[in-house]
Write a protein that holds these residues in place. Sequence first.
Motif, short mmCIF file in Angstrom:
data_model
loop_
_atom_site.label_atom_id
_atom_site.label_comp_id
_atom_site.label_asym_id
_atom_site.label_seq_id
_atom_site.Cartn_x
_atom_site.Cartn_y
_atom_site.Cartn_z
N MET A 9 -3.18 7.10 -6.51
CA MET A 9 -2.15 6.89 -7.25
C MET A 9 -2.14 5.49 -7.50
SD MET A 9 0.60 6.10 -3.98
CE MET A 9 0.11 4.76 -2.95
N LEU A 10 -1.60 4.85 -8.75
CA LEU A 10 -1.76 3.70 -9.36
C LEU A 10 -0.43 2.90 -9.07
CD1 LEU A 10 -3.78 2.02 -11.16
CD2 LEU A 10 -2.42 2.67 -13.03
N SER A 11 -0.41 1.86 -8.33
CA SER A 11 0.50 0.76 -8.20
C SER A 11 0.42 -0.56 -8.32
CB SER A 11 1.09 1.16 -6.48
OG SER A 11 2.16 0.30 -6.42
N ASN A 12 1.08 -1.32 -9.11
CA ASN A 12 0.72 -2.64 -9.51
C ASN A 12 -0.55 -2.74 -9.95
OD1 ASN A 12 3.78 -3.34 -8.99
ND2 ASN A 12 3.13 -3.35 -6.73
N ASP A 13 -0.99 -1.97 -10.59
CA ASP A 13 -2.44 -2.33 -11.29
C ASP A 13 -3.58 -2.13 -10.11
OD1 ASP A 13 -1.74 -2.47 -13.74
OD2 ASP A 13 -1.22 -4.70 -13.72
N LYS A 14 -3.22 -1.65 -9.12
CA LYS A 14 -4.23 -1.21 -8.02
C LYS A 14 -4.23 0.28 -7.76
CE LYS A 14 -3.44 -5.66 -5.48
NZ LYS A 14 -2.97 -6.06 -4.39
N LEU A 15 -5.42 0.60 -7.47
CA LEU A 15 -5.60 2.21 -7.35
C LEU A 15 -5.48 2.38 -5.73
CD1 LEU A 15 -6.03 4.55 -8.71
CD2 LEU A 15 -8.58 4.39 -8.38
N TYR A 16 -4.87 3.54 -5.49
CA TYR A 16 -4.63 3.70 -3.80
C TYR A 16 -4.91 5.38 -3.90
CZ TYR A 16 -2.15 -0.71 -3.38
OH TYR A 16 -1.81 -2.09 -3.62
N VAL A 17 -5.39 5.67 -2.53
CA VAL A 17 -5.37 7.15 -2.00
C VAL A 17 -4.25 7.21 -1.03
CG1 VAL A 17 -7.18 6.84 -0.48
CG2 VAL A 17 -6.80 9.30 -1.54
N LYS A 18 -3.52 8.25 -1.16
CA LYS A 18 -2.39 8.44 -0.19
C LYS A 18 -3.43 9.39 0.99
CE LYS A 18 1.63 8.86 -3.03
NZ LYS A 18 3.00 9.88 -3.15
N LEU A 19 -2.88 8.74 2.13
CA LEU A 19 -3.40 9.31 3.34
C LEU A 19 -2.34 10.23 4.07
CD1 LEU A 19 -5.65 6.32 4.13
CD2 LEU A 19 -6.35 8.25 2.80
N TRP A 20 -2.39 10.32 5.29
CA TRP A 20 -1.70 10.95 6.37
C TRP A 20 -0.64 10.09 6.85
CZ3 TRP A 20 -6.84 10.64 6.44
CH2 TRP A 20 -7.53 9.38 7.16
N ARG A 21 0.68 10.47 7.34
CA ARG A 21 1.65 9.67 8.10
C ARG A 21 2.01 8.45 7.33
NH1 ARG A 21 -2.13 10.78 12.76
NH2 ARG A 21 -1.29 12.62 13.74
N GLY A 22 2.03 8.63 5.99
CA GLY A 22 2.51 7.49 4.93
C GLY A 22 1.49 6.48 4.94
N LEU A 23 0.33 6.56 5.53
CA LEU A 23 -0.45 5.42 5.20
C LEU A 23 -1.28 5.73 3.68
CD1 LEU A 23 -2.17 5.67 8.73
CD2 LEU A 23 -0.57 3.96 7.79
N THR A 24 -1.95 4.46 3.24
CA THR A 24 -2.76 4.52 2.00
C THR A 24 -4.04 3.73 2.30
OG1 THR A 24 -1.80 2.50 1.29
CG2 THR A 24 -0.61 4.69 0.67
N ALA A 25 -4.97 3.65 1.41
CA ALA A 25 -6.32 2.99 1.44
C ALA A 25 -6.30 2.58 -0.01
CB ALA A 25 -7.22 3.78 1.95
N GLN A 26 -6.55 1.37 -0.02
CA GLN A 26 -7.02 0.65 -1.54
C GLN A 26 -8.11 0.81 -1.86
OE1 GLN A 26 -6.00 -3.39 -2.09
NE2 GLN A 26 -6.71 -3.53 -4.14
N VAL A 27 -8.46 1.24 -3.19
CA VAL A 27 -9.74 1.46 -3.63
C VAL A 27 -10.29 -0.08 -3.95
CG1 VAL A 27 -11.15 2.61 -5.40
CG2 VAL A 27 -9.24 3.78 -4.47
N ASN A 28 -11.36 -0.35 -3.47
CA ASN A 28 -11.78 -1.68 -3.44
C ASN A 28 -12.27 -1.60 -5.13
OD1 ASN A 28 -14.55 -0.84 -3.74
ND2 ASN A 28 -15.17 -1.88 -1.82
N ARG A 29 -12.65 -3.08 -5.62
CA ARG A 29 -12.86 -3.62 -6.72
C ARG A 29 -14.12 -2.70 -7.43
NH1 ARG A 29 -12.68 -9.49 -8.19
NH2 ARG A 29 -10.63 -8.93 -7.81
N ALA A 30 -15.31 -2.71 -6.37
CA ALA A 30 -16.74 -2.24 -7.07
C ALA A 30 -16.31 -0.18 -7.19
CB ALA A 30 -17.79 -2.29 -5.94
#
Length: 186
Positions: free
Chosen positions: A130-151
């Motif tokens: 998912m894209l949010s505020n020009d940052k890419l994340y992956v939705k995880l379990w229990r409402g958590l997310t992980a931000q995709v690092n720049r590289a």
Amino acid sequence: MSGFDLSQFTKAVGVETSSELSGLAYPLEKWSPQSCGAMDLLIKANGEWWHNGTQITRDKLILLFSKVLCVEDGVHCLKTPIEKIEIGVEDAAFLVVDYQLTVDENQGTRLTLVTNIGDCIEVGDEYPLMLSNDKLYVKLWRGLTAQVNRAVFYDLVELALFQQGEIDNKLWLTVANKPYCLGDLS
């Protein structure tokens, strides 16, 4: 977390430390502890964990905390059967630091993301990008997310360009035959 013995708990519920996703290690959704307030624990945007102004450097402690981390009512907390403690998170709880790409004739491109705590997440319906505020994340379990690092993000942009994912002034990455927007091209 006074009075809580993790080794006794894992034996009691029949869960031992394993290579499964950290968010699936314990049945947090079955626990309804009372809130104990907030704790001075902060997960910084760069993935560092800090407690009382000191960086936590013990990977096993971070992994333990990550297994009982969740989001409830928009608040990050550590949750055990007997207590729930609010913590701070600057951006996302975890970072995506690496990836593996495989191509399957039936399912197309498969993308596995690796987090800073060692979880391997296969992007798809259960764990979408998912894209949010020009940052890419992956939705995880229990409402958590992980931000995709720049590289990793730039590698995914290259892959999307290779896939010719430029549509309607947006860049799309197709994973498992499903498109994910990586951002505007303008």
